[in-house]
Design an enzyme around this catalytic site. Structure first.
Site, PDB file in Angstrom:
ATOM      1  CG  LEU A  14       0.254   5.616   2.970  1.00 17.76           C
ATOM      2  CD1 LEU A  14       0.853   4.811   4.104  1.00 17.76           C
ATOM      3  CD2 LEU A  14      -0.941   6.409   3.445  1.00 17.76           C
ATOM      4  CG  LEU A  35       5.447   6.633   2.381  1.00 26.79           C
ATOM      5  CD1 LEU A  35       5.160   5.877   3.670  1.00 26.79           C
ATOM      6  CD2 LEU A  35       6.560   7.663   2.596  1.00 26.79           C
ATOM      7  CB  SER A  53      -0.923  -0.004   1.225  1.00 25.77           C
ATOM      8  OG  SER A  53      -0.178  -0.190   2.422  1.00 25.77           O
ATOM      9  CD  GLU A  54       4.655  -0.199   1.451  1.00 29.56           C
ATOM     10  OE1 GLU A  54       5.159  -0.896   2.333  1.00 29.56           O
ATOM     11  OE2 GLU A  54       3.880  -0.670   0.574  1.00 29.56           O
ATOM     12  CB  VAL A  55       2.456   4.010  -4.441  1.00 27.47           C
ATOM     13  CG1 VAL A  55       3.754   3.324  -4.786  1.00 27.47           C
ATOM     14  CG2 VAL A  55       1.248   3.151  -4.771  1.00 27.47           C
TER      15      VAL A  55
END
Length: 275
Positions: free
Chosen positions: A139, A141, A135-137
């Site tokens: 956020l 990230l 899920s980082e992108v």
């Protein structure tokens, strides 16, 4: 050692390490990362432990980063964030490089860093109702710290989709792309894990260690004369080892090898203690 965020249950040659922050969906914070690092070292050093199962208390396996931890990360400068990320990276590598077989017992959900934990294990079993997400992108990230393990587990092509979309995908898809090796109905998850453990304990502890090292050494490596020479040295060492000699003798004599006899005795002792 007493832990605040994890729990270890050991018996019959198996240690189950529980992520134990169910109130926050087993999300990571500094304390949990430090305790996991210490626990992996503790279990590595414990000769009575033949295999390690990583599991999560509560409704999900691991939801990724703790919100308060994320807030503190947002207040750090580059140097602080680099140091913090290194601590997390060292923890994942400690799990990945453990000489003993490791199994991720996954249920509910596994997001971001939780997927890193799964990928750092040798074997991953999930209940059919589990959801996954890198899920980082979303956020702003990038999944850098977990990427060596998650990419190796799901493959480069699947990583292009799931790293970039950050979409949630079901257990059936995780199984299809190879991120999960076995699926089980929720009520059968423990039985499936136990069946794999039953297979694992039939192998020799030393052979497990050198075989894991073999996999790490050979993966993605071109077949060259140097590799062939390296592999010849590895099998020669195994054949000349005490375990190797015992295993061959046991096979020729049509009996159980010593390590399997010891495992059976440990099970019997455990059963007597319970009585």
């Amino acid at each position: 050692m007493t832990y605040q965020t994890i729990e270890i249950q050991s018996g019959q040659g198996v240690a189950v390490l529980w992520l134990n922050r169910p109130e926050v969906r087993n999300a990571f914070n500094e304390t949990m990362i430090a305790e996991l690092t210490a626990a992996f070292g503790e279990l590595e050093a414990d000769s009575s432990v033949r295999a390690v199962v990583l599991a999560g208390r509560g409704k999900v396996f691991c939801a990724g980063a703790d919100l308060n931890w994320m807030k503190r990360m947002g207040e750090m400068d580059f140097a602080g964030n680099r140091k913090d990320a290194m601590v997390f990276g060292v923890m994942l590598n400690r799990l990945h490089s453990m000489k003993k077989p490791t199994i991720a017992r996954v249920h509910g959900a596994a997001f971001a860093g939780g997927m890193g934990l799964i990928a750092a294990c040798d074997i991953a079993v999930a209940s059919t109702d589990t959801e996954f997400s890198v899920s980082e992108v979303r956020l702003g990230l990038t999944p850098a710290t977990i990427s060596p393990y998650v990419l190796a587990a799901m493959g480069e092509r699947a990583a292009h989709r799931y790293f970039l979309t950050a979409e949630r995908f079901p257990a059936a898809e995780a199984y299809r792309i190879g991120f999960i090796q076995d699926l089980a109905q929720p009520a059968e998850l423990d039985a499936t894990v136990n069946a794999i453990l039953g297979e694992l304990v039939q192998g020799a502890p030393g052979a497990h260690a050198v075989t894991k090292d073999l996999i790490h050494a050979v993966a993605k490596r071109p077949i060259t004369p140097e590799l062939i020479d390296d592999m010849a040295g590895r099998i020669a060492g195994a054949r000349a080892s005490a375990e190797g000699k015992e295993g061959v003798r046991a096979f020729l004599e049509k009996r159980s090898p010593g390590w399997l006899q010891q495992a059976k005795q440990a099970v019997k002792k455990g059963a007597k203690k319970k009585k």
